[in-house]
Design a protein around this motif. Sequence first.
Motif, short mmCIF file in Angstrom:
data_model
loop_
_atom_site.label_atom_id
_atom_site.label_comp_id
_atom_site.label_asym_id
_atom_site.label_seq_id
_atom_site.Cartn_x
_atom_site.Cartn_y
_atom_site.Cartn_z
N ARG A 2 46.60 41.36 48.05
CA ARG A 2 45.40 41.43 47.22
C ARG A 2 45.67 42.39 46.06
NH1 ARG A 2 40.11 40.26 48.42
NH2 ARG A 2 40.66 40.18 50.61
N PHE A 3 45.44 41.92 44.83
CA PHE A 3 45.62 42.72 43.63
C PHE A 3 44.34 43.45 43.28
CE2 PHE A 3 48.96 39.57 43.43
CZ PHE A 3 50.04 40.30 42.98
N GLU A 4 44.44 44.44 42.40
CA GLU A 4 43.27 45.24 42.00
C GLU A 4 42.15 44.38 41.43
OE1 GLU A 4 44.30 48.43 39.38
OE2 GLU A 4 45.55 49.43 40.88
N ASP A 5 42.51 43.29 40.74
CA ASP A 5 41.47 42.44 40.14
C ASP A 5 40.84 41.47 41.14
OD1 ASP A 5 43.44 40.52 40.53
OD2 ASP A 5 43.66 40.01 38.41
N GLY A 6 41.21 41.58 42.44
CA GLY A 6 40.64 40.73 43.48
C GLY A 6 41.43 39.47 43.75
N ARG A 7 42.38 39.15 42.89
CA ARG A 7 43.21 37.96 43.06
C ARG A 7 44.06 38.11 44.31
NH1 ARG A 7 48.30 37.12 40.44
NH2 ARG A 7 47.86 39.12 39.50
#
Length: 191
Positions: A2-7
């Motif tokens: 999970r990336f910081e942008d929610g992706r």
Amino acid sequence: MRFEDGRIETEIDAIVYCTGYFYAYPFLRTLDPPVVTTGHRVRGLYKQLFNINYPTLAFIALPQKVIPFPVSEVQSAAIAKVWTNQLSLPGKDEMRNAEKMELNESGEGTAFHIFGYPKDANYLNGLHNWVKTATDGFAKVPAFWDKMHRWEREIFGEMRKKFVETGGHAIRREELGFRFEDRNEKKTDGL
């Protein structure tokens, strides 16, 4: 993952965690003296290239903050000339003294391989001029930075900034307002 942008990415084969340059050559571990001790630089090199104790061992593209392709090209020309006996390395004592001089300028740590401008241009042209002394001259002339190339290298950061600021569409430096003919002569004198 999970990336910081929610992706979320699910099909990941590997994650490579890179923190910078750390020199390691485990396949050369048996060399005496070792070429790497702390990982901060490659030791025992003449012209940042030839191993002083094992001159048939060379390390291409160690210098950082350079334009890598022309540097690698001129390094390759030097290796070819030395290894075909068209150009001679000096004696080991002279090569060790040359490395000591570099250490006096840069220090023992990671700065040893960090060039930037104008050190990269001087290094490239110095190797070029050395290779030019080979007994059979050039078969293919390696990179050399004349006044214009040195000027372009000197202002590269400024050009890149202007390129980004103007939308990243310029194809030639002149479109960004950088003309060799209009350069500040005082800034580039002696190049």
